[in-house]
Scaffold this active site. Structure first.
Site, short mmCIF file in Angstrom:
data_model
loop_
_atom_site.label_atom_id
_atom_site.label_comp_id
_atom_site.label_asym_id
_atom_site.label_seq_id
_atom_site.Cartn_x
_atom_site.Cartn_y
_atom_site.Cartn_z
N ASP A 1 0.81 -1.22 0.00
CA ASP A 1 0.00 0.00 0.00
C ASP A 1 0.84 1.27 0.00
OD1 ASP A 1 0.96 -0.36 2.59
OD2 ASP A 1 -0.98 -0.85 3.43
N ASN B 1 -7.65 -3.15 14.43
CA ASN B 1 -9.03 -3.45 14.02
C ASN B 1 -9.09 -4.62 13.04
OD1 ASN B 1 -7.98 -2.37 11.69
ND2 ASN B 1 -9.33 -0.58 11.61
N HIS C 1 -7.29 -4.90 10.27
CA HIS C 1 -7.04 -4.60 8.86
C HIS C 1 -5.77 -5.32 8.37
CE1 HIS C 1 -4.57 -0.62 9.59
NE2 HIS C 1 -3.78 -1.68 9.62
N GLU D 1 -9.71 -1.90 5.54
CA GLU D 1 -10.33 -1.66 6.84
C GLU D 1 -11.57 -2.55 7.01
OE1 GLU D 1 -8.65 -0.04 8.80
OE2 GLU D 1 -7.85 1.83 8.02
#
Ligand code: PGA
Length: 248
Positions: free
Chosen positions: A67, A136, A138, A143
């Site tokens: 990313d 979380n 990800h 996400e």
């Protein structure tokens, strides 16, 4: 999922580097998927040390990063391009032309995403993909509630992710709101996946992944259950809520 327990962050970094180095030595043309963030830093340090001591060569390796932030130039201090150059590429013998990171400054971001998928395809797919996990759940910047069918795409970063990454910036307003990330489907098409998790702060995420074993889009890392060849290297702190321990 194969789980390798490491004593601590240093041990995790050594084990992860050995895992990658073994793959590079076995296949000098390896297409290696790489990640940024705090977790893989130690792994990259160990790979550099090995390069200096044992001459493991990356001359024919190609790297594909997961990313990049949208709106940061390649040479921006906080771009993932700069991170990779500083933490790995400048210190091993990989030609920079064989290191690929999405271009967060592309005029047409959707075209950039499509091109990134074509690039991965043209290289024959990712052989080994290194991953971290967010608090979380990800993976990459995918996400919670990202479809498991996504290919490389633009994401709006969750505020928890922006807060977690604020430490690299002067203040929260400088943290980009958007990023380009390999999609979950793209990640799952890698032939092999190596997930690294370190520290108490990730213990809940690891527990959710390894104990609940529930494949759901609210928790992106759970998509990995559909992959046949995933290895997790986690240190004791990260596994502290997952395995009951009897103190001796
Ligand atoms: P970290 O990030 O290695 O900085 O904890 C991992 C991730 O968010 O994927």
């Amino acid at each position: 999922m194969n789980i390798i327990e490491a004593k601590d962050y240093q041990d995790l970094s050594i084990k992860a580097a050995q895992y990658i180095i073994k793959n590079v030595r076995h296949n000098p043309n390896l297409v290696l998927g790489l990640a940024t963030g705090s977790t893989p830093k130690g792994t990259y340090e160990q790979m550099i040390k090995d390069f200096q001591q044992n001459n493991t060569s990356y001359q024919y390796v190609k790297t594909i990063n997961l990313d990049e932030y949208v709106g940061l130039a390649k040479d921006d201090l906080n771009s993932y391009s700069t991170f990779m150059n500083e933490h790995l590429f400048n210190h091993i013998d990989i030609p920079h032309s064989q290191t690929y990171i999405p271009n967060g400054m592309a005029k047409d971001l959707h075209n950039e995403c499509a091109q990134y998928d074509r690039l991965i395809h043209s290289l024959g797919g990712v052989d080994l993909q290194l991953l971290g996990i967010g608090h979380n759940g990800h993976i990459g910047f995918n996400e919670p509630n990202t479809s498991f069918k996504t290919r490389t795409h633009i994401v709006k970063l969750a505020s928890s992710t922006r807060n977690a990454n604020e430490r690299f910036f002067q203040d929260i307003n400088e943290v980009p709101n958007y990023a380009i990330t390999m999609g979950i489907q793209t990640i799952l098409e890698s032939k092999e996946i190596l997930l690294l998790v370190s520290g108490k702060g990730k213990a809940k995420a690891v527990q959710k992944l390894l104990v609940e074993k529930n494949r759901c889009e609210q928790f992106p890392a759970s998509s990995l259950y559909a992959h046949p060849h995933v290895t997790i290297i986690a240190d004791k702190a990260a596994l502290s809520l997952t395995f009951e321990r009897k103190e001796s």
